[in-house]
Structures are given as structure tokens and as C-alpha cells.
Design an enzyme around this catalytic site. Structure first.
Site, PDB file in Angstrom:
ATOM      1  CG  ASN A  79      37.449  70.823-109.860  1.00 58.56           C
ATOM      2  OD1 ASN A  79      36.499  70.320-108.919  1.00 58.56           O
ATOM      3  ND2 ASN A  79      38.229  71.661-108.699  1.00 58.56           N
ATOM      4  CB  SER A 112      32.177  70.020-103.164  1.00 60.05           C
ATOM      5  OG  SER A 112      31.102  70.186-104.774  1.00 60.05           O
ATOM      6  CG  ASP A 159      41.379  74.021-107.155  1.00 60.46           C
ATOM      7  OD1 ASP A 159      40.926  75.062-107.799  1.00 60.46           O
ATOM      8  OD2 ASP A 159      39.961  73.035-106.576  1.00 60.46           O
ATOM      9  N   GLY A 206      31.488  74.876-109.995  1.00 60.40           N
ATOM     10  CA  GLY A 206      30.761  75.331-110.131  1.00 60.40           C
ATOM     11  C   GLY A 206      30.162  76.739-111.025  1.00 60.40           C
ATOM     12  CD  GLU A 264      40.097  68.541-106.510  1.00 61.96           C
ATOM     13  OE1 GLU A 264      39.412  68.076-107.082  1.00 61.96           O
ATOM     14  OE2 GLU A 264      40.927  68.843-105.328  1.00 61.96           O
ATOM     15  NE  ARG A 310      38.277  75.618-109.205  1.00 61.53           N
ATOM     16  CZ  ARG A 310      37.550  74.732-108.935  1.00 61.53           C
ATOM     17  NH1 ARG A 310      35.924  75.639-108.997  1.00 61.53           N
ATOM     18  NH2 ARG A 310      37.476  74.424-107.655  1.00 61.53           N
ATOM     19  CE1 TYR A 322      30.616  75.148-104.566  1.00 63.50           C
ATOM     20  CE2 TYR A 322      31.215  73.459-102.793  1.00 63.50           C
ATOM     21  CZ  TYR A 322      31.124  74.095-104.156  1.00 63.50           C
ATOM     22  OH  TYR A 322      32.057  73.111-105.416  1.00 63.50           O
ATOM     23  CD  GLU A 373      31.074  67.603-105.834  1.00 59.88           C
ATOM     24  OE1 GLU A 373      31.352  69.000-105.889  1.00 59.88           O
ATOM     25  OE2 GLU A 373      31.581  67.072-106.795  1.00 59.88           O
TER      26      GLU A 373
END
Length: 315
Positions: A277, A155, A262, A281, A275, A260, A221, A27
Site C-alpha cells: 500500500n 481496504s 502485507d 490508512g 501487496e 506498508r 476499520y 475507500e
């Protein structure tokens, strides 16, 4: 909510701040973009900040530079998995985000699921893949469709949706190029949501939409056709349920500062944790800045709030 999240610290009081970005993970490119935006925002706010593209000379840089605290915006292994946090702990340098244990746990999708399941939190049924026999067992026990993931990547790198055993075997071999541990999960059909947390507060949820098979690297992205719905379209009751589940999921892992989560929602309206994070990002396509804007914080206020936690939480 915005007043409770904003930093009240004079930017000069943060001292000399190293923004750690880049690194060697898969990443890297995303981290370079995130780090550049964070550094620019901190400097514009009056913080004495400088960037370090993390490489083999990092330890020497930490020894040579006068660093009062670090803003970690490394994504993936080597930055988000507890190793960088451990190094900074040993060096006595305060840093943003979660600590060693929470970072390591959240980066390991298999162990994250085991923690959640031990507490009765909903997450899709899964199996670990290390051989062709594991793939055959997973196909028999879980059924199709399935989604295959490297256990320690972010990602959406190395991920694939599969509909049959042949595709599962191919996806396992591809994911194993990134990680010796590969996870396969039951596919949840329904909308995907992402929920950011900041300094103990849960931010407004975002519903994700993409014409891709799932919210993959390109959709995250590069693509211009990804849809971000905020407000997320849930009823107030269901959004509170989602936010409460997110808070419990983060608390189970010991998440600190920001992060964050998901989440998928199935046809019956049930939520399923995917998951967390711990260093999400911070690019122009990123989700935490969107959620922060909905909560009343611009990008500069967001990075200052994240940095403030490194001072207040670890005094």
C-alpha cells in the site's frame, strides 16, 4: 531508529501544504478520516496546511490555490494509482509518497505479483479471472481454499475466501462489480504480518489477529476485537528475514517515502508477499502509526517525516 526518522525541517519551511483526501474511490470514507487526522497533526505542528476533498474541481483548485507541496492521503483509485501523482508532476507540485510508476504498479495486484515473481520473490500462486471458464481453470489448477480480490482495490473491498467452485463463481461476480480485473490466489493458512517502511527504514512488524475469516474491511476499520501484536512474536532472526523481504519487495516496485507491505506466513514458517500500500490508512485503527510508535515516533512526528521526504527526495 527514531532520531534517523524524525524530520529536522522547520515546519514553516514546508510552505503552504495541501492535504489531498476524500476522492471518489470505494475507500472515500477511510480517506476522509485519514486526511482529517493528518491535517490536524500538521496544523498542530505549525505547518501552513489546508485540506482539499478531491472532487471534479481539483484541477481548478490546484490552479487557484498557492500550493508548495501536497500530502496525498487518498486511498484507492484516483489517488493511489499514479494518476494523482502524474497530475502533480505536471503541475510542478512536490508530493508525498511514491512516484507515478511505483504507485501504478503497487495498485495493480496482478502486475505487482508478476514483478515479484520475475525477481524470485515469494507470492502465492494466482490466476486472473475474466470469465466462468477462468474460474473453472483456477479451481482445477490452484485447488481450494482460495481468496478472490479485485485487482485494483484496497481496504479488502470486494474480497472473499472461497471453498468450492460455486462460491468462487459468486465471489468473482461480486468482485467484478468493483473491477473488471479480478485476481484469485491460493489461500495461505497462518499468521498475517504487516510491515511499514518510512524514509528508507523498515519499521517493526505487526502481527494481525482477527476472529473474522481474514483481515477484512470491518476488521481493519470498525471492529473492536482485532488484535495487533507488536513486538510481533517472531524470533529476531525471522523478523529480520521478514524486514529484509519487505525491503526487497518495495525496492522491486520503486516504493518511495513510505508504504506498508502485507505478508502471510505458512505452517512451515515461509513468508509470502501479498501487496504493498503506497498511501496507507492514517486513522485511529491504522497500522503505520502503530509501527511508528514502536519505532519511537508519535503521530505528529510521523506525518512530518512523511512530508519531509517530499522536500528532501525531490529537490
Amino acid at each position: 531508529m527514531s532520531d534517523a526518522l524524525k524530520s529536522t525541517i522547520d515546519p514553516r519551511d514546508f510552505g503552504r501544504v495541501a492535504v489531498l483526501y476524500g476522492g471518489k474511490s470505494a475507500e472515500r470514507e477511510v480517506s476522509l478520516k485519514s486526511g482529517g487526522m493528518v491535517l490536524q497533526a500538521l496544523q498542530a505542528a505549525g505547518v501552513d496546511a489546508f485540506g482539499i476533498d478531491v472532487g471534479d474541481d481539483l484541477l481548478q483548485r490546484l490552479l487557484d490555490e498557492k500550493i508548495d507541496r501536497a500530502f496525498i492521503i487518498l486511498h484507492g483509485r484516483g489517488g493511489e494509482d499514479g494518476t494523482m501523482q502524474g497530475l502533480l508532476e505536471v503541475a510542478g507540485i512536490p508530493y508525498t509518497g511514491s512516484g507515478v510508476l511505483a504507485s501504478a504498479l503497487a495498485m495493480d495486484k496482478l502486475r505487482t505479483k508478476r514483478v515479484w515473481l520475475s525477481l524470485g520473490l515469494p507470492t502465492p500462486n494466482y490466476a486472473a479471472l475474466t470469465s466462468e471458464a477462468d474460474c473453472r481453470d483456477a479451481a482445477e489448477n490452484l485447488g481450494f481454499p482460495l481468496i478472490v480480490k479485485p485487482a485494483h482495490e484496497g481496504s479488502s473491498i470486494g474480497m472473499a475466501k472461497v471453498e468450492n467452485l460455486e462460491a468462487l463463481l459468486a465471489a468473482w461476480k461480486d468482485a467484478a462489480r468493483y473491477d473488471s480485473q479480478v485476481l484469485v490466489e491460493q489461500w495461505i493458512s497462518g499468521p498475517e504480518f504487516t510491515v511499514a517502511t518510512l524514509r528508507g527504514h523498515v519499521l517493526p512488524a505487526i502481527r494481525l489477529g482477527t476472529p473474522h475469516t481474514f483481515y477484512d474491511y470491518n476488521a481493519k476499520y470498525l471492529a473492536s476485537d482485532t488484535q495487533y501484536q507488536i513486538p510481533c512474536g517472531l524470533t529476531p532472526e525471522k523478523e529480520r528475514e521478514l524486514q529484509d523481504l519487505t525491503a526487497r519487495a518495495c525496492d522491486a516496485l520503486g516504493i518511495q517515502g513510505w508504504g506498508r507491505t502485507d505478508v502471510m506466513q505458512d505452517a512451515e514458517g515461509r513468508f509470502w508477499l501479498l501487496e504493498v500500500n503506497t498511501a496507507p490508512g492514517m486513522t485511529d485503527h491504522s497500522l503505520v502509526p502503530m509501527a511508528a510508535r514502536a519505532a519511537g515516533l508519535d503521530f505528529q512526528q510521523l506525518v512530518l517525516a512523511i512530508l519531509a521526504d517530499s522536500l528532501e527526495a525531490r529537490r
